[in-house]
Design a protein around this motif. Structure first.
Motif, PDB file in Angstrom:
ATOM      1  N   ARG A  94      60.018  42.711 -28.492  1.00  0.00           N
ATOM      2  CA  ARG A  94      58.612  42.855 -28.890  1.00  0.00           C
ATOM      3  C   ARG A  94      58.442  42.779 -30.402  1.00  0.00           C
ATOM      4  N   PHE A 101      44.892  38.331 -29.878  1.00  0.00           N
ATOM      5  CA  PHE A 101      44.021  38.052 -28.740  1.00  0.00           C
ATOM      6  C   PHE A 101      42.735  37.363 -29.166  1.00  0.00           C
ATOM      7  N   SER A 106      37.371  43.783 -28.930  1.00  0.00           N
ATOM      8  CA  SER A 106      38.039  44.687 -27.994  1.00  0.00           C
ATOM      9  C   SER A 106      39.548  44.742 -28.211  1.00  0.00           C
ATOM     10  N   SER A 107      40.073  43.977 -29.167  1.00  0.00           N
ATOM     11  CA  SER A 107      41.527  43.992 -29.328  1.00  0.00           C
ATOM     12  C   SER A 107      41.983  45.012 -30.363  1.00  0.00           C
ATOM     13  N   ASN A 109      41.669  49.159 -31.355  1.00  0.00           N
ATOM     14  CA  ASN A 109      41.218  50.471 -30.910  1.00  0.00           C
ATOM     15  C   ASN A 109      40.128  50.973 -31.864  1.00  0.00           C
ATOM     16  N   ASN A 124      56.956  52.278 -34.356  1.00  0.00           N
ATOM     17  CA  ASN A 124      57.595  52.068 -33.062  1.00  0.00           C
ATOM     18  C   ASN A 124      58.928  51.347 -33.174  1.00  0.00           C
ATOM     19  N   PHE A 125      59.003  50.398 -34.109  1.00  0.00           N
ATOM     20  CA  PHE A 125      60.230  49.617 -34.218  1.00  0.00           C
ATOM     21  C   PHE A 125      61.158  50.174 -35.289  1.00  0.00           C
TER      22      PHE A 125
ATOM     23  N   GLN B 185      41.277  46.959 -21.585  1.00  0.00           N
ATOM     24  CA  GLN B 185      40.878  46.450 -22.899  1.00  0.00           C
ATOM     25  C   GLN B 185      42.074  45.791 -23.583  1.00  0.00           C
ATOM     26  N   PRO B 186      41.841  44.696 -24.304  1.00  0.00           N
ATOM     27  CA  PRO B 186      42.964  44.022 -24.961  1.00  0.00           C
ATOM     28  C   PRO B 186      43.713  44.910 -25.955  1.00  0.00           C
ATOM     29  N   PHE B 187      43.049  45.939 -26.533  1.00  0.00           N
ATOM     30  CA  PHE B 187      43.798  46.715 -27.529  1.00  0.00           C
ATOM     31  C   PHE B 187      44.931  47.517 -26.888  1.00  0.00           C
ATOM     32  N   ASP B 189      46.836  46.122 -24.455  1.00  0.00           N
ATOM     33  CA  ASP B 189      47.884  45.097 -24.467  1.00  0.00           C
ATOM     34  C   ASP B 189      48.480  44.976 -25.869  1.00  0.00           C
ATOM     35  N   GLY B 190      47.589  45.060 -26.862  1.00  0.00           N
ATOM     36  CA  GLY B 190      48.065  44.981 -28.246  1.00  0.00           C
ATOM     37  C   GLY B 190      49.029  46.108 -28.562  1.00  0.00           C
ATOM     38  N   ALA B 191      48.722  47.302 -28.077  1.00  0.00           N
ATOM     39  CA  ALA B 191      49.593  48.450 -28.335  1.00  0.00           C
ATOM     40  C   ALA B 191      50.934  48.285 -27.612  1.00  0.00           C
ATOM     41  N   ILE B 192      50.894  47.703 -26.399  1.00  0.00           N
ATOM     42  CA  ILE B 192      52.154  47.464 -25.683  1.00  0.00           C
ATOM     43  C   ILE B 192      52.994  46.461 -26.472  1.00  0.00           C
ATOM     44  N   ALA B 193      52.333  45.389 -26.941  1.00  0.00           N
ATOM     45  CA  ALA B 193      53.053  44.388 -27.725  1.00  0.00           C
ATOM     46  C   ALA B 193      53.586  45.000 -29.015  1.00  0.00           C
ATOM     47  N   ALA B 194      52.874  46.002 -29.550  1.00  0.00           N
ATOM     48  CA  ALA B 194      53.314  46.663 -30.783  1.00  0.00           C
ATOM     49  C   ALA B 194      54.420  47.669 -30.505  1.00  0.00           C
ATOM     50  N   GLY B 195      54.893  47.727 -29.260  1.00  0.00           N
ATOM     51  CA  GLY B 195      56.062  48.543 -28.961  1.00  0.00           C
ATOM     52  C   GLY B 195      55.763  49.969 -28.552  1.00  0.00           C
ATOM     53  N   SER B 196      54.480  50.315 -28.340  1.00  0.00           N
ATOM     54  CA  SER B 196      54.166  51.690 -27.972  1.00  0.00           C
ATOM     55  C   SER B 196      54.516  51.945 -26.512  1.00  0.00           C
ATOM     56  N   LYS B 200      52.603  57.438 -25.455  1.00  0.00           N
ATOM     57  CA  LYS B 200      51.944  57.261 -26.749  1.00  0.00           C
ATOM     58  C   LYS B 200      50.617  56.516 -26.582  1.00  0.00           C
ATOM     59  N   HIS B 205      45.654  55.894 -27.658  1.00  0.00           N
ATOM     60  CA  HIS B 205      44.697  54.811 -27.446  1.00  0.00           C
ATOM     61  C   HIS B 205      43.714  55.073 -26.317  1.00  0.00           C
TER      62      HIS B 205
END
Lengths: 331, 297
Positions: A94, A101, A106-107, A109, A124-125, B185-187, B189-196, B200, B205
């Motif tokens: 990741r 997106f 909505s992308s 928070n 996270n990383f 909501q896409p954010f 998915d964004g958080a998952i992609a950001a490694g959360s 968390k 979120h």
């Protein structure tokens, strides 16, 4: 482009969605979102995925970044399979593959500050040693995407659509990825803002050398920024080639139709449009043979019976059509 | 004849400048129900807290010589069959009602959040948790409370526990519903992609984005709990009769209500006004916290 192993390789990638499982847990319908997709992407390269709504472009993007699990096939990053990994390996993946997106509203928070959105991947990383390093990286990212440094302390609703998309790009850049998937990243923006963001993406690629998988339905923008193009129709790749091969010498009848549908700014330059009739067939029951045969003006019995495989037709150009150049042959 | 270059008439001002108003004034104009409900509630809470200093006498003091007095200057709300001052008992009784309402709202929110967040975030546990909630919800709340109080004994704490058990499944369902909509909501998915990781994502979120509907639901649970508490006391299955509570006072006045209606009247009015105030506050908050409404607090 160098000839070393590709950064990203998709082998026979398949994604099916199973609808309404019955009492025994067997699906009553299957959506063929992606079928037999083979693509490669080299480091530092931009590969665009184009096609109509519902052709599987976004599914491809989400599957590549592992937000969706592929049904079958392989995803390789630097020659190593990443489609089945989990845990620490997935986390490392990741950090290397990020996503932007379509909808900048909505992308992000709405309840957390830009600083926290941008620093989330760093934490996270484990990419920042201390708070000072985080602050420094956040400022660096804001500089990179052309936002003022005081943006860090503000909330997303204080920004316009274009600025929000810059924040989303900064979040994607935050862990210094090798690949960014832009899923219709400029489609929701105004024309002028769209141009700014496209140029920003180009500049960032020049500076950082990252690869981009640019998913879009806007051929004019794709022609402006891409190295290579893959055209998708109903879950399959129908034509792949570099920019010149696709925009100058498209061979698949579907690609021809797509390109001829691009609006021409010069009213004197009237091209003969090869407009398609009918709708895209349902991906729940794709037509047998070539999936384009229901709308292709040149379809033959062979097209209705056999699935054409992607084959090389000179250079880097590949098409999935039984005939070499149907459009010219028919004219 | 007029010249064609004649000045055009000025266009009407489409958006005349709004007169500047203070924050308080704007709140009153935009969300009157928050202001009215909130003020009433604050007033009742203050009455309950400062009952000792508001001209009350000992609410437990029995005075057989002064029983069944009509409201007068000495006994503002009259006295009951044992000669106790109803005004004092109503004010002290408010403490029980408010304490039960607030405690149940808090406990039900915490329980509902935990179960709802887990059900919404982890799809595998969703069906199991929701069927449990369906089971709890299929029992009438008062019946469940009576059974629990009968099993574990009548005390304010047990009443709170009983009503919480009956009320929290509703909160759980609401939390699950909003979690399911937010996680699309896409954010996220964004958080998952950001490694959360999932915990968390839930805390950072999802939770901050679902607080609006939860606060609103908590106010409704608060008012429902006060009514249930009063009903339990009224049928003698709730707060022990030794502690004055609105339902209990009404229960004691039940026998005489045709000849001495004021014994029931005053606690009933207080209960109704309190429930109305909490519901008004909840309605106002629902409108104010709804992201679709243009004006926000």
């Amino acid at each position: 482009m160098t000839t070393c192993a590709p950064l990203l390789e998709l082998r026979n990638l398949q994604k099916h969605y199973f609808l309404r499982p019955n009492l025994l847990g067997k699906p009553t319908a299957t959506v063929h979102a992606l079928d037999d997709v083979n693509l490669t992407l080299s480091a530092g390269e931009t590969l665009s995925i184009v096609g109509e709504s519902g052709c599987g472009k976004s599914t491809l993007g989400k599957t590549v970044v592992r937000l969706h699990q592929p049904t079958d096939g392989q995803i390789l990053l630097d020659g190593r399979r990443v489609d089945q990994i989990g845990g620490a390996e997935l986390k490392a993946f990741r950090a290397r593959v990020q996503v932007v997106f379509q909808d900048p509203y909505s992308s992000l928070n709405p309840r957390i500050r830009v600083r926290d959105t941008l620093s989330e991947p760093l934490h996270n990383f484990g990419l920042a040693k201390d708070a000072a390093a985080v602050t420094q990286r956040v400022e660096e990212l804001l500089d990179m995407v052309g936002l003022p440094r005081d943006a860090a302390g503000r909330y997303p609703h204080e920004f316009s659509g274009g600025q929000r998309q810059r924040i989303a790009i900064a979040r994607a850049l935050s862990p210094r990825p090798d690949l960014i998937v832009c899923d219709e990243a400029v489609s929701a923006l105004d024309v002028s803002v769209k141009a700014q963001i496209v140029n920003l993406l180009g500049d960032i690629q020049k500076k950082t050398g990252l690869a981009m998988l640019f998913i879009s339905h806007d051929l004019a923008i794709v022609e402006h920024l891409t190295h290579r193009v893959a055209v998708m129709y109903l879950g399959r790749v129908v034509e792949v080639g570099n920019r010149r091969e696709i925009f100058g010498n498209a061979l698949h009848p579907y690609t021809r139709a797509l390109i001829s549908a691009v609006p021409q700014p010069d009213p004197m330059n009237k091209t003969r449009r090869k407009l398609l009739t009918g709708d895209v067939p349902s991906p729940i029951a794709p037509p047998p043979g070539c999936r384009f045969n229901t709308r292709c003006p040149f379809a033959t019995d062979l097209c209705r019976a056999e699935v054409p495989v992607l084959r090389a037709v000179g250079g880097t150009h590949q098409i999935a059509c039984h005939y070499d150049n149907l459009v010219e042959a028919a004219a | 004849m007029d010249t064609p270059t004649q000045a055009l008439p000025p266009l009407p001002d489409l958006f005349p400048p709004q007169p500047r108003r203070g924050k308080v004034r704007r709140l009153i104009v935009q969300h009157p129900s928050i202001v009215i409900g909130g003020s009433l509630l604050v007033l009742i809470i203050l009455l309950a807290i400062f009952a000792n200093w508001l001209g009350t006498v000992d609410p437990y003091k029995i005075a057989p010589a002064k029983r069944n007095r009509l409201p007068s200057m000495d006994f503002w709300f009259g006295t009951d069959t044992l000669g106790r001052d109803i005004y004092s008992r109503v004010l002290y009784g408010g403490r029980v009602s408010l304490f039960v309402g607030v405690s149940v709202a808090f406990l039900a929110t915490v329980l509902g959040l935990v179960t709802g967040l887990i059900a919404g975030a982890y799809r595998r546990l969703d069906a199991i948790i929701m069927r449990l909630m369906d089971g709890l919800m299929s029992i009438p709340p008062i019946l469940l409370a009576i059974a629990l109080v009968a099993a574990i004994g009548g005390s304010v704490l047990n009443v709170i526990l009983a009503i919480t058990m009956a009320e929290f499944p509703r909160m759980s369902r609401i939390v699950r519903g909003v979690v399911l909509s937010v996680r699309e909501q896409p954010f996220i998915d964004g958080a998952i992609a950001a490694g959360s990781t999932m915990p968390k994502i839930i805390i950072r979120h999802i939770l901050p984005n679902i607080m609006g509907p939860i606060i609103v639901q908590a106010t409704y649970i608060c008012s429902a709990a006060m009514i249930t508490e009063a009903a339990l006391s009224f049928i003698g299955a709730g707060t022990p009769p030794s502690i004055p509570s609105w339902g209990g006072i009404m229960n004691e006045g039940r026998m005489l209500w045709q000849i001495k209606p004021y014994i029931i009247l005053f606690p009933a009015v207080f209960l109704s006004v309190t429930v109305l105030a909490v519901n008004l506050l909840g309605d106002g908050l629902r409108d104010a916290l709804d992201p679709r409404s243009a004006t926000r607090l």
